[in-house]
Design an enzyme around this catalytic site. Structure first.
Site, PDB file in Angstrom:
ATOM      1  N   ASP A 197      -5.756  16.438 105.636  1.00 30.84           N
ATOM      2  CA  ASP A 197      -5.097  17.731 105.778  1.00 30.84           C
ATOM      3  C   ASP A 197      -3.891  17.616 106.698  1.00 30.84           C
ATOM      4  O   ASP A 197      -2.843  18.218 106.457  1.00 30.84           O
ATOM      5  CB  ASP A 197      -6.083  18.773 106.326  1.00 30.84           C
ATOM      6  CG  ASP A 197      -7.287  18.963 105.417  1.00 30.84           C
ATOM      7  OD1 ASP A 197      -7.116  18.886 104.192  1.00 30.84           O
ATOM      8  OD2 ASP A 197      -8.392  19.184 105.944  1.00 30.84           O
ATOM      9  N   HIS A 224     -12.675  21.723 106.272  1.00 26.20           N
ATOM     10  CA  HIS A 224     -12.040  20.760 105.359  1.00 26.20           C
ATOM     11  C   HIS A 224     -12.239  21.177 103.902  1.00 26.20           C
ATOM     12  O   HIS A 224     -12.558  20.364 103.053  1.00 26.20           O
ATOM     13  CB  HIS A 224     -12.619  19.367 105.599  1.00 26.20           C
ATOM     14  CG  HIS A 224     -11.947  18.274 104.812  1.00 26.20           C
ATOM     15  ND1 HIS A 224     -10.582  18.052 104.862  1.00 26.20           N
ATOM     16  CD2 HIS A 224     -12.448  17.340 103.956  1.00 26.20           C
ATOM     17  CE1 HIS A 224     -10.279  17.028 104.071  1.00 26.20           C
ATOM     18  NE2 HIS A 224     -11.381  16.584 103.512  1.00 26.20           N
TER      19      HIS A 224
END
Length: 369
Positions: A197, A224
């Protein structure tokens, strides 16, 4: 300033050029220059898979690594021994070994030689979500896979750092950390690898602003998956002049970036190469912590909050924020999320509502073990 074309996916030798690797940051640090005596053992569980193979290669390129063990199941499409033989020809100090287990038998009964002496265990394992499979189905199957591997780590390398890339990460990591607690072990030896990310957010900011990606560091907090991914663009100086609506769009793109890859691969795969790069970034931060190199031992990761909830700025038991790995490998410092703007405060409320339920699922799973 150079553009490189690869004639085929196998034409990777060009990447070994020092000039090309130099701008790629700490993931490739030390590729051409030795960094002392190799002394760390790294195990990649699922090492014969789409993420595992490039991840094992990237870890083998680190001159601090003495051994990389490629571990997978006996019926893997590519045998673990074949991956190890291939990587064993790289001109690096690391010895590359392999280990294949029978999934019909418990990992703890098979992995003694593989895990003994390991400092870092990276786990890109588990099943992808298939058509008709609910999220509960996916969690049940992958939690069982993760539990078997983590149980073996608890027995043979209890102080090793375990980096999990097992979906759904938001639930699997709490389940395994709570499992470690029940065994009297440090839950901060287990982290969810959310580095992809950060990698994506950094790249998107570089593309938008023209600032070199090496000078960008976007903290990505929360979890996530989907809306639990919260990039803090307000903390990035390069984004100061980017408008609010565009920032919202970049936030959404960061959340959904995995879908871009799946669609580009026409449903025939997901993010494997970028995930391997991100996993290696996290792995190298762990090695830097072991070395006492504090400056390079910091990454965002999904971890047990424990007594640090107030310091971090969350009410949740598990959360992604910047962490620092210590001389024993485990997370030794969990850092505050810092100052948020109004948009990010609103998003954080959404994140916490969703993430609370997903973390709780993992906690309840561990309670039944």
């Amino acid at each position: 300033k150079y553009k490189v074309g690869l004639k085929s996916c196998n034409d990777l030798s060009v990447l070994c050029s020092t000039n090309l690797l130099a701008p790629m940051g700490n993931c490739f640090a030390g590729v051409k220059k030795a960094r002392g005596v190799p002394k760390y053992k790294v195990v990649v569980c699922g090492g014969a898979g789409g993420i595992g193979q490039p991840l094992a290669m990237l870890m083998a390129l680190d001159d601090r690594v003495a051994e990389v063990c490629v571990q997978d199941v006996t019926m893997a499409m590519v045998p673990a021994a074949g991956v190890a033989a291939d990587l064993g020809h790289l001109e690096r100090p690391a010895k590359v070994s392999s280990f294949a287990i029978d999934p019909a038998k418990k990992p703890i009964d098979q992995l003694r030689d593989c895990l003994t002496g390991a400092h870092l265990v990276l786990v890109p394992a588990g099943l992808p979500r298939k058509p008709g499979m609910t999220r509960d189905d996916l969690f049940d199957k992958n939690a069982s896979i993760a539990k078997g591997l983590v149980e073996a780590c608890a027995e043979y390398c209890p102080k090793a750092v375990i980096g999990l890339i097992v979906n759904p990460v938001n639930s699997i990591v709490p389940a395994m950390c709570e499992f470690y607690k029940k065994k009297g072990l440090n839950p901060r030896c287990i982290v969810g690898i959310t580095t992809l990310d950060v990698v994506r957010a950094n790249k998107f900011v570089a593309e938008r602003t023209g600032v070199h990606v090496a000078d960008i560091d976007v903290p990505v907090i929360g979890g996530h998956a989907g809306i639990t991914i919260l990039p803090l663009f307000s903390q990035v100086p390069a984004m100061a002049k980017v408008g609010a609506e565009e920032i919202k769009a970049m936030d959404a793109r960061t959340q959904d970036a995995g879908t871009e890859v799946v669609q580009a691969k026409d449903g025939k795969g997901s993010a494997t190469l970028s995930m391997a790069y991100a996993g290696a970034r996290l792995g190298k931060a762990v090695l830097s912590g072991l070395e006492g190199d504090s400056a390079n031992a910091v990454e965002c990761a999904y971890v047990a909050v424990l007594e640090d909830a107030k310091k971090i700025g969350t009410t949740l038991p598990y959360f992604t924020t910047k962490v620092k790995f210590g001389r024993d490998g485990a997370v030794e410092d969990v850092r505050s999320i810092g100052k948020l703007n109004e948009y990010e405060k609103g998003r954080l409320a959404e994140v916490e509502k969703q993430l609370q339920a997903e973390a709780q699922k993992g906690i309840e799973y561990a309670a039944r073990l």
